[in-house]
Design a protein around this motif. Structure first.
Motif, PDB file in Angstrom:
ATOM      1  N   PRO A 145       2.496   2.553  -2.637  1.00  0.00           N
ATOM      2  CA  PRO A 145       1.291   3.290  -3.039  1.00  0.00           C
ATOM      3  C   PRO A 145       0.222   2.460  -3.739  1.00  0.00           C
ATOM      4  O   PRO A 145      -0.969   2.604  -3.446  1.00  0.00           O
ATOM      5  CB  PRO A 145       1.856   4.383  -3.962  1.00  0.00           C
ATOM      6  N   THR A 146       0.625   1.581  -4.677  1.00  0.00           N
ATOM      7  CA  THR A 146      -0.398   0.809  -5.393  1.00  0.00           C
ATOM      8  C   THR A 146      -1.135  -0.137  -4.469  1.00  0.00           C
ATOM      9  O   THR A 146      -2.322  -0.391  -4.636  1.00  0.00           O
ATOM     10  CB  THR A 146       0.237   0.011  -6.544  1.00  0.00           C
ATOM     11  N   ILE A 152      -1.612   0.319  -1.083  1.00  0.00           N
ATOM     12  CA  ILE A 152      -2.443   1.102  -0.178  1.00  0.00           C
ATOM     13  C   ILE A 152      -3.684   1.627  -0.899  1.00  0.00           C
ATOM     14  O   ILE A 152      -4.780   1.674  -0.342  1.00  0.00           O
ATOM     15  CB  ILE A 152      -1.634   2.284   0.405  1.00  0.00           C
ATOM     16  N   GLY A 153      -3.517   2.000  -2.173  1.00  0.00           N
ATOM     17  CA  GLY A 153      -4.620   2.622  -2.904  1.00  0.00           C
ATOM     18  C   GLY A 153      -5.652   1.649  -3.438  1.00  0.00           C
ATOM     19  O   GLY A 153      -6.790   2.038  -3.697  1.00  0.00           O
ATOM     20  N   THR A 154      -5.285   0.391  -3.613  1.00  0.00           N
ATOM     21  CA  THR A 154      -6.202  -0.530  -4.279  1.00  0.00           C
ATOM     22  C   THR A 154      -6.361  -1.847  -3.532  1.00  0.00           C
ATOM     23  O   THR A 154      -7.433  -2.189  -3.051  1.00  0.00           O
ATOM     24  CB  THR A 154      -5.702  -0.820  -5.712  1.00  0.00           C
ATOM     25  N   TYR A 157      -3.593   2.934   7.912  1.00  0.00           N
ATOM     26  CA  TYR A 157      -2.764   2.780   6.724  1.00  0.00           C
ATOM     27  C   TYR A 157      -1.670   3.845   6.662  1.00  0.00           C
ATOM     28  O   TYR A 157      -1.872   4.997   7.058  1.00  0.00           O
ATOM     29  CB  TYR A 157      -3.611   2.891   5.455  1.00  0.00           C
ATOM     30  N   ASP A 206       1.347   5.142   3.754  1.00  0.00           N
ATOM     31  CA  ASP A 206       1.780   5.060   2.359  1.00  0.00           C
ATOM     32  C   ASP A 206       3.244   5.481   2.279  1.00  0.00           C
ATOM     33  O   ASP A 206       3.583   6.621   2.582  1.00  0.00           O
ATOM     34  CB  ASP A 206       0.893   5.998   1.530  1.00  0.00           C
ATOM     35  N   ASP A 228       7.332   6.962  -9.260  1.00  0.00           N
ATOM     36  CA  ASP A 228       6.090   6.217  -9.461  1.00  0.00           C
ATOM     37  C   ASP A 228       5.700   6.187 -10.927  1.00  0.00           C
ATOM     38  O   ASP A 228       6.274   6.883 -11.767  1.00  0.00           O
ATOM     39  CB  ASP A 228       4.952   6.803  -8.611  1.00  0.00           C
ATOM     40  N   THR A 281       0.704  -1.254 -13.319  1.00  0.00           N
ATOM     41  CA  THR A 281      -0.281  -1.022 -12.258  1.00  0.00           C
ATOM     42  C   THR A 281      -1.447  -0.216 -12.804  1.00  0.00           C
ATOM     43  O   THR A 281      -1.410   0.306 -13.924  1.00  0.00           O
ATOM     44  CB  THR A 281       0.353  -0.247 -11.087  1.00  0.00           C
ATOM     45  N   TYR A 293      -2.234   2.625 -12.121  1.00  0.00           N
ATOM     46  CA  TYR A 293      -1.888   4.025 -12.334  1.00  0.00           C
ATOM     47  C   TYR A 293      -1.654   4.344 -13.808  1.00  0.00           C
ATOM     48  O   TYR A 293      -1.698   5.513 -14.212  1.00  0.00           O
ATOM     49  CB  TYR A 293      -0.638   4.390 -11.536  1.00  0.00           C
ATOM     50  N   ASN A 328      -7.091  -7.450  -7.243  1.00  0.00           N
ATOM     51  CA  ASN A 328      -6.373  -6.431  -8.018  1.00  0.00           C
ATOM     52  C   ASN A 328      -5.918  -7.087  -9.311  1.00  0.00           C
ATOM     53  O   ASN A 328      -4.999  -7.905  -9.320  1.00  0.00           O
ATOM     54  CB  ASN A 328      -5.177  -5.917  -7.214  1.00  0.00           C
TER      55      ASN A 328
END
Length: 305
Positions: free
Chosen positions: A99-100, A102-104, A125, A127, A224, A244, A246, A298
Motif C-alpha cells: 500500500p505505501t 502504490i499510494g506514494t 496498479y 494494491d 497496516d 511511513t 501513514y 519518498n
C-alpha cells in the motif's frame, strides 16, 4: 469428451458431493449427474462409487483424476501466459505493490519514467500485501511487484529497492514518549502491537524483536500502520511499525528502535521464468537506476546503495 466434463469431474472428485460440486460449478445437480454418466460411458468404466451421502473415486477414477488435474493445470497455465502476452502486446504493464508504495512512491516513479521515454506503456496498479503480490506474479496477473521477500517464492528475482525504518510509536502521554531511541530489551513488560504474522512484514518485525528479546509481549493482528496507530492512541499501548507517511496524521511520538536496519527491506520482484516484454525490462532498468535517489521520491524510504 469436452472441457466442461473434465472440470465437472475434477470438482466432484474434490468435493465428493453432487450438491456441493454443482453449487460450486453454478450448474444443476441433474446436469452434473448426466455429464458424469456420459463421461463414464465414453471411458467404458465407473469413475465414482457412492458411499452414503458422498461419492468416492474408483480405482479407474483415481487414475483419470491424476491425468485430468495435470492436463487442466497445463491448460490453465497456457491461458495465463497467453493473457499476459496479449496484455503486454497491448502496451500494458501490471504492477502490484504494498500500500505505501502504490499510494506514494510508485506513481511518482512512473511519472518520472514517462518524462524520459518517447512512448510510455500503460501502467495498471494493484494494491496488495506481499504474499498476494507474489502469488499474482506466479499466476500471471501481475508483471512486476514491489514488496517484501516471500520465502514461498524464493525462485523469484528479488532486487533490493529501498528500506524503511521500524519505529516504536506511543501517545505523547506515555512514559516512553520521553525517549528518542529504545532497544527491544527495554520494551519488556510493555504491551506491544504490530503487524499480523499472516503478512511478511509482520513475520520479519516479530522475528527481529524476538531474536533480541524472546519474552516480549507481542500481539500480531493488524495489517497496516493506520490500524496500529489507531490502537496505540485508543489503548495507550506501544506500536511497532514501519515509519511511513501513514503515521503523519496521528498525534504520536516515534522512538527509534534498535533492530537490524534492513528488517524492512522492500524489493522489486519478478518471475524469471516468465516472458517480460522489452518495455517491462526497460522499466525495470529505470527503477534500478533510481534506487540511489529513492529518498527524493519518498522521504520515508531509504535508498539501498
Amino acid at each position: 469428451m469436452n472441457l466442461n466434463q473434465l472440470y465437472y469431474f475434477k470438482e466432484l472428485a474434490e468435493q465428493r458431493q453432487y450438491t456441493k460440486a454443482a453449487d460450486n460449478l453454478y450448474i444443476s445437480q441433474p446436469t452434473l449427474s448426466i455429464s458424469i454418466k456420459q463421461l463414464e460411458k465414453e471411458l467404458h468404466c465407473t469413475l465414482f462409487r457412492h458411499s452414503g451421502r458422498y461419492v468416492e473415486l474408483t480405482k479407474y477414477g483415481r487414475i483419470f483424476y491424476n491425468t485430468v488435474v495435470s492436463s487442466l493445470n497445463i491448460l490453465d497455465n497456457g491461458k495465463k501466459k497467453l493473457k499476459q502476452t496479449i496484455s503486454q502486446d497491448q502496451g500494458n504493464i501490471h504492477i502490484a505493490g504494498i500500500p505505501t508504495t502504490i499510494g506514494t512512491l510508485l506513481p511518482t516513479l512512473v511519472k518520472s519514467y514517462q518524462q524520459v521515454v518517447d512512448i510510455s506503456p500503460h501502467f495498471i496498479y494493484h494494491d496488495n500485501p506481499s504474499y498476494q503480490i507474489c502469488e499474482g506474479i506466479k499466476n500471471g496477473w501481475y508483471d512486476l511487484g514491489i514488496c517484501s521477500y516471500v520465502p514461498q517464492y524464493k525462485d523469484f528475482t528479488y532486487i533490493p529497492f529501498y528500506t524503511e525504518d521500524i519505529v516504536a510509536i506511543v501517545t505523547p502521554e506515555n512514559e516512553l514518549a520521553q525517549l528518542d531511541e529504545i532497544t527491544p530489551e527495554e520494551l519488556r513488560g510493555e504491551n506491544l502491537i504490530t503487524y499480523s504474522q499472516k503478512i511478511q512484514i509482520g513475520k520479519d518485525v516479530t522475528n527481529a524483536l524476538l531474536s533480541i528479546a524472546s519474552d516480549l509481549n507481542i500481539t500480531n493482528r493488524l495489517h497496516d500502520e493506520l490500524a496500529i496507530a489507531g490502537q496505540v492512541i485508543t489503548n495507550n499501548i506501544v506500536g511497532i511499525v514501519a515509519d511511513t507517511i501513514y503515521l503523519d496524521g496521528f498525534d504520536i511520538h516515534k522512538i527509534k528502535l534498535d533492530i537490524p536496519q534492513r528488517t524492512r527491506t522492500v524489493y522489486l520482484v519478478y518471475d524469471p521464468e516468465r516472458y517480460l516484454s522489452p518495455e517491462i525490462l526497460d522499466f525495470v532498468d529505470f527503477l534500478n537506476s533510481q534506487k540511489k535517489n529513492i529518498s527524493k521520491y519518498n522521504v520515508k524510504a531509504k535508498a539501498i546503495l
